[in-house]
Write a protein that holds these residues in place. Structure first.
Motif, PDB file in Angstrom:
ATOM      1  N   ILE A   8       0.818  -1.206   0.000  1.00 12.47           N
ATOM      2  CA  ILE A   8       0.000   0.000   0.000  1.00 12.47           C
ATOM      3  C   ILE A   8       0.859   1.266   0.000  1.00 12.47           C
ATOM      4  CG2 ILE A   8      -0.171  -0.033   2.514  1.00 12.47           C
ATOM      5  CD1 ILE A   8      -2.861   1.135  -0.004  1.00 12.47           C
ATOM      6  N   ASP A   9       2.072   1.178   0.516  1.00 15.38           N
ATOM      7  CA  ASP A   9       2.935   2.366   0.568  1.00 15.38           C
ATOM      8  C   ASP A   9       3.372   2.835  -0.805  1.00 15.38           C
ATOM      9  OD1 ASP A   9       6.076   0.935   0.548  1.00 15.38           O
ATOM     10  OD2 ASP A   9       4.314  -0.269   1.058  1.00 15.38           O
ATOM     11  N   LYS A  10       3.175   2.009  -1.859  1.00 11.85           N
ATOM     12  CA  LYS A  10       3.553   2.401  -3.212  1.00 11.85           C
ATOM     13  C   LYS A  10       2.412   3.093  -3.957  1.00 11.85           C
ATOM     14  CE  LYS A  10       7.057  -1.205  -3.695  1.00 11.85           C
ATOM     15  NZ  LYS A  10       7.538  -2.362  -4.498  1.00 11.85           N
ATOM     16  N   ALA A  11       1.217   3.142  -3.355  1.00 13.61           N
ATOM     17  CA  ALA A  11       0.076   3.797  -3.998  1.00 13.61           C
ATOM     18  C   ALA A  11       0.177   5.309  -3.838  1.00 13.61           C
ATOM     19  CB  ALA A  11      -1.236   3.291  -3.395  1.00 13.61           C
ATOM     20  N   HIS A  12      -0.463   6.030  -4.754  1.00 15.08           N
ATOM     21  CA  HIS A  12      -0.496   7.487  -4.647  1.00 15.08           C
ATOM     22  C   HIS A  12      -1.296   7.879  -3.408  1.00 15.08           C
ATOM     23  CE1 HIS A  12      -1.361  11.721  -5.613  1.00 15.08           C
ATOM     24  NE2 HIS A  12      -0.314  11.651  -6.423  1.00 15.08           N
ATOM     25  N   GLU A  13      -0.834   8.914  -2.715  1.00 14.17           N
ATOM     26  CA  GLU A  13      -1.450   9.278  -1.446  1.00 14.17           C
ATOM     27  C   GLU A  13      -2.913   9.688  -1.589  1.00 14.17           C
ATOM     28  OE1 GLU A  13      -0.219  13.713  -0.448  1.00 14.17           O
ATOM     29  OE2 GLU A  13       1.548  12.498  -0.919  1.00 14.17           O
ATOM     30  N   LYS A  14      -3.322  10.166  -2.773  1.00 14.83           N
ATOM     31  CA  LYS A  14      -4.723  10.556  -2.967  1.00 14.83           C
ATOM     32  C   LYS A  14      -5.653   9.347  -2.875  1.00 14.83           C
ATOM     33  CE  LYS A  14      -4.335  15.019  -3.949  1.00 14.83           C
ATOM     34  NZ  LYS A  14      -5.024  16.098  -3.205  1.00 14.83           N
ATOM     35  N   ILE A  15      -5.140   8.168  -3.243  1.00 18.28           N
ATOM     36  CA  ILE A  15      -5.964   6.963  -3.209  1.00 18.28           C
ATOM     37  C   ILE A  15      -6.327   6.600  -1.774  1.00 18.28           C
ATOM     38  CG2 ILE A  15      -5.945   4.484  -3.759  1.00 18.28           C
ATOM     39  CD1 ILE A  15      -4.280   5.075  -6.172  1.00 18.28           C
ATOM     40  N   LEU A  16      -5.493   7.012  -0.830  1.00 16.07           N
ATOM     41  CA  LEU A  16      -5.760   6.681   0.566  1.00 16.07           C
ATOM     42  C   LEU A  16      -7.063   7.303   1.067  1.00 16.07           C
ATOM     43  CD1 LEU A  16      -2.156   7.009   2.034  1.00 16.07           C
ATOM     44  CD2 LEU A  16      -3.319   4.961   1.224  1.00 16.07           C
ATOM     45  N   ASP A  17      -7.524   8.361   0.418  1.00 18.94           N
ATOM     46  CA  ASP A  17      -8.797   8.967   0.810  1.00 18.94           C
ATOM     47  C   ASP A  17      -9.950   7.976   0.634  1.00 18.94           C
ATOM     48  OD1 ASP A  17      -7.643  11.397   1.500  1.00 18.94           O
ATOM     49  OD2 ASP A  17      -7.828  12.192  -0.528  1.00 18.94           O
ATOM     50  N   LYS A  18      -9.865   7.171  -0.398  1.00 19.50           N
ATOM     51  CA  LYS A  18     -10.914   6.169  -0.624  1.00 19.50           C
ATOM     52  C   LYS A  18     -10.882   5.106   0.467  1.00 19.50           C
ATOM     53  CE  LYS A  18     -11.060   6.818  -5.621  1.00 19.50           C
ATOM     54  NZ  LYS A  18     -12.348   7.535  -5.575  1.00 19.50           N
ATOM     55  N   PHE A  19      -9.687   4.724   0.893  1.00 12.13           N
ATOM     56  CA  PHE A  19      -9.585   3.733   1.954  1.00 12.13           C
ATOM     57  C   PHE A  19     -10.068   4.306   3.281  1.00 12.13           C
ATOM     58  CE2 PHE A  19      -6.026   2.148  -0.876  1.00 12.13           C
ATOM     59  CZ  PHE A  19      -6.796   1.132  -1.406  1.00 12.13           C
ATOM     60  N   LEU A  20      -9.874   5.594   3.470  1.00 12.89           N
ATOM     61  CA  LEU A  20     -10.380   6.238   4.680  1.00 12.89           C
ATOM     62  C   LEU A  20     -11.898   6.135   4.737  1.00 12.89           C
ATOM     63  CD1 LEU A  20      -9.481   7.883   7.170  1.00 12.89           C
ATOM     64  CD2 LEU A  20      -9.830   9.956   5.811  1.00 12.89           C
ATOM     65  N   GLN A  21     -12.549   6.288   3.601  1.00 12.75           N
ATOM     66  CA  GLN A  21     -14.008   6.166   3.550  1.00 12.75           C
ATOM     67  C   GLN A  21     -14.446   4.731   3.816  1.00 12.75           C
ATOM     68  OE1 GLN A  21     -15.724   7.642  -0.078  1.00 12.75           O
ATOM     69  NE2 GLN A  21     -17.777   6.959   0.437  1.00 12.75           N
ATOM     70  N   ILE A  22     -13.674   3.767   3.311  1.00 13.79           N
ATOM     71  CA  ILE A  22     -14.008   2.361   3.541  1.00 13.79           C
ATOM     72  C   ILE A  22     -13.904   2.033   5.027  1.00 13.79           C
ATOM     73  CG2 ILE A  22     -13.245  -0.005   3.141  1.00 13.79           C
ATOM     74  CD1 ILE A  22     -12.396   0.863   0.340  1.00 13.79           C
ATOM     75  N   ILE A  23     -12.815   2.490   5.654  1.00 12.17           N
ATOM     76  CA  ILE A  23     -12.589   2.188   7.066  1.00 12.17           C
ATOM     77  C   ILE A  23     -13.652   2.842   7.940  1.00 12.17           C
ATOM     78  CG2 ILE A  23     -10.988   2.481   8.997  1.00 12.17           C
ATOM     79  CD1 ILE A  23      -8.703   2.372   6.935  1.00 12.17           C
ATOM     80  N   ASP A  24     -14.003   4.098   7.631  1.00 12.11           N
ATOM     81  CA  ASP A  24     -14.946   4.846   8.464  1.00 12.11           C
ATOM     82  C   ASP A  24     -16.397   4.451   8.221  1.00 12.11           C
ATOM     83  OD1 ASP A  24     -13.139   6.244   9.916  1.00 12.11           O
ATOM     84  OD2 ASP A  24     -13.307   8.113   8.791  1.00 12.11           O
ATOM     85  N   ASP A  25     -16.777   4.418   6.928  1.00 12.50           N
ATOM     86  CA  ASP A  25     -18.192   4.256   6.579  1.00 12.50           C
ATOM     87  C   ASP A  25     -18.554   2.865   6.092  1.00 12.50           C
ATOM     88  OD1 ASP A  25     -18.447   6.955   7.174  1.00 12.50           O
ATOM     89  OD2 ASP A  25     -18.058   7.568   5.100  1.00 12.50           O
TER      90      ASP A  25
END
Length: 630
Positions: free
Chosen positions: A433-450
């Motif tokens: 996951i550390d090789k992904a663009h940091e903007k993609i992490l916003d989508k994972f934040l939504q998955i984790i939260d919602d």
């Protein structure tokens, strides 16, 4: 929480009204096949749209689709259109130039006007009539073209009149006289209705000053709550609920039905009656309606399997007991179902578990995810792996959720959302996951939260029944330099990687909120200790023994010698490189290939006892047939 106040009409109608005031033609797209709230009631989209246009100030409202032809909002609209068809008093146009598509449109309009009372039926006839209606200054007129993609989209490519239809639409977009003259509020308008905006040409839907696109959204929470409140009496045992229980059921159902259409929400009552699930059990009801299952498969996990999960997982992932225990705890939590919630029906919005596996390469991070998928779902294919090194560019996030409307690939959806929509009960592995663009992490934040993610087509994928695993080698690069002592404790290894993960999120990404969301989900994998290397070696040797037995051979190894040679080679390069080298190239070149070559050359009969051992020149190891074998 108080009762949500429902709007009298769908919110997107307000946007449409503002664009009409700006004297623009409209393209309405999205949820155009649903029931829409209008004046405190729900009615079909087409009825709501025509009622809205009448309130917006249009006297003449005409609708067209390729099945019903022309239809009218009222008799006055029909009479006015017939008057326009029979009106031959308008002065003839100057003969147009024959140097472009506009010439074809003018000529076809003249042909239609010459037809007098002919009823327009084909798209060309209707577009010619629409052009005349847009040019007249007598009364404010609007023409609604339904399924516009069938006229100007890819579906119209097989039509012989496609070029003519496109020519008319281009002309229409630049037309639209004020009616009556001097009345600035009204403007003759064309409204194109389409489900998928991407099906229309780019010149129509994007960067056109004469056109505004309006997304007909799926119902918001206030609309859903109002609809549920008005229809709750149709649910199983709704009549026995107290007022407080009814309010609670509406509140929870309104949240759970996010992303659903009003038509689909209306079908919940049927599911409730058929499955005998009352609205006081909203999560079970929505799960049954959405997934077609009576029970949550996580809740149906075999108790004996959960009890022995630690032992079963440790057989596949050797030497990583802390990681195995962490995922076993998730199975226990999923089976029992207790959570930090304010009421018993609120649980279940987030994924069943979220992990961040970190440690040296080749120590079992991916293998543990595979083992977990097989344990829970009896199917290793329930695991979906995403190589995040392929998502290093900012725009790559569209591959996960699909391109937005109007862009290439929109109709294909996203690789992640498509998978979860098809298989909501699965293990999702986001590797490196550390090789992904940091903007993609916003989508994972939504998955984790919602616990949900909406794709480019407006469909919502729910991760409530999924297990989400991120893997990373953050900090592994410093491992050999930092820990030269192979006896370094696991606690020291754990501290090193935890600090590396914290630095990654807080210093490199400057996203400490992501670190906070992971919490106890950060699982550190240990180095490969010597005893673990030997155990892994024995595991692969056992697999070769099993394959040999299937072919009738009795295979024996000098395991101590082979294990010692593997340990020496792995530790010589550093155990931080992982276990992948144990099977290939080490055992592959030292044992498997020499053994297969020996069998091919000697053609031993079934029942032969074969011994693999070392000599002064080993490795590779030597193969001999033991005396006394048949």
């Amino acid at each position: 929480m108080g009762t949500l106040s429902a709007p009298r009409g769908a919110p997107w109608l307000v946007r449409a009204y503002h664009e009409l005031q700006r004297r623009r033609h409209l393209v309405i797209h999205g949820n155009v096949d649903d029931l829409v709230r209008w004046h405190d009631r729900y009615q079909p989209f087409t009825d709501t749209l025509t009622d809205f246009l009448a309130v917006a100030g249009f006297d003449v409202i005409v609708r067209y689709n390729m099945v019903d032809g022309l239809t009218y909002h009222d008799d006055a609209s029909r009479d006015f259109v017939r008057h326009q068809l029979s009106d031959n008093t308008r002065p003839p146009r100057a003969r147009p130039r024959r140097d472009g598509v506009i010439t074809s449109a003018d000529l076809l309009e003249q042909q239609l006007l010459a037809a007098g009372q002919a009823q327009p039926r084909t798209p060309v006839d209707v577009l010619a009539l629409t052009l005349r209606l847009m040019s007249q200054p007598e009364r404010p007129c609007v023409v609604v073209i339904e399924s516009a993609d069938l006229i100007v989209g890819p579906a119209a490519e097989l039509s012989a009149d496609r070029v003519t239809q496109l020519a008319y639409v281009r002309r229409l977009l630049a037309s639209g006289a004020a009616a009556p003259p001097g009345e600035q509020r009204h403007h003759n308008t064309v409204v194109f209705v389409v489900r998928d905006l991407g099906e229309l040409p780019a010149w129509l839907r994007r960067d056109n000053p004469h056109v505004a696109t309006v997304l007909a959204d799926r119902p918001g929470i206030a609309e859903r709550a109002a609809f549920l409140r008005e229809n709750l009496s149709a649910y199983h045992q709704a009549d026995v609920l107290t007022a407080e229980a009814r309010d609670n059921a509406v509140r929870v159902l309104a949240n759970l039905t996010d992303g659903m259409t009003i038509v689909d929400i209306g079908a919940l009552s049927v599911t409730s009656q058929v499955a005998l699930i009352p609205p006081s059990m909203p999560r079970r009801l929505v799960a049954r309606h959405r997934f077609g299952l009576r029970d949550d498969p996580w809740e149906q996990l075999d108790l004996a399997k959960i009890t022995s999960a630690e032992e079963l997982l440790s057989r596949r992932v050797i030497g990583q007991l802390p990681a195995v225990r962490a995922v076993t705890d998730v199975l226990v939590n999923a089976r029992v179902g207790l959570d930090f919630v304010s009421d018993g029906q609120q649980a279940g919005t987030r994924p069943k578990g979220v992990f961040f596996f970190v440690g040296p390469t080749g120590v079992g991070k991916t293998e543990l995810a595979k083992a977990l998928a097989e344990l829970v779902f009896d199917d290793e294919s329930a695991l979906r792996r995403f190589d995040m090194s392929e998502y290093s560019e900012e725009h790559a996030s569209e591959r996960l959720t699909g391109a937005p409307p109007g862009f290439v690939g929109h109709d294909h959806g996203g690789t992640l959302t498509n998978w979860v929509l098809d298989r909501p009960f699965s293990v999702l592995l986001f590797d490196e996951i550390d090789k992904a663009h940091e903007k993609i992490l916003d989508k994972f934040l939504q998955i984790i939260d919602d616990g949900r993610l909406t794709d480019g087509q407006g469909r919502t994928a729910y991760f409530t029944h999924s297990l989400v695993i991120f893997t990373s080698n953050i900090g592994a690069g410093d491992l050999r330099r930092t820990f030269s002592d192979p006896a370094m404790s696991y606690e020291a290894i754990k501290e090193h990687f935890n600090q590396a993960v914290a630095d990654f999120f807080t210093t490199r990404l400057r996203r400490p909120e992501l670190l906070g969301r992971l919490g106890s989900g950060i699982v550190v994998f240990d180095l490969l200790r010597e005893n673990v290397i030997v155990d892994i070696c024995d595991k692969f040797l056992d697999q070769i023994v099993t394959a040999a037995q299937a072919r009738g051979y009795d295979l024996a190894f000098d395991r101590a010698a082979i294990g010692r040679a593997v340990v020496d080679e792995v530790t010589r390069h550093g155990a931080a490189l992982g276990a992948r080298q144990i099977r290939s190239p080490l055992l592959e070149q030292w044992v498997r290939i020499p053994l297969n070559r020996w069998i091919l050359e000697h053609q031993p009969p079934p029942g032969t006892r074969i011994f693999v051992h070392r000599t002064d020149t080993s490795p590779p190891f030597v193969i001999d047939a033991l005396s006394g074998s048949s």
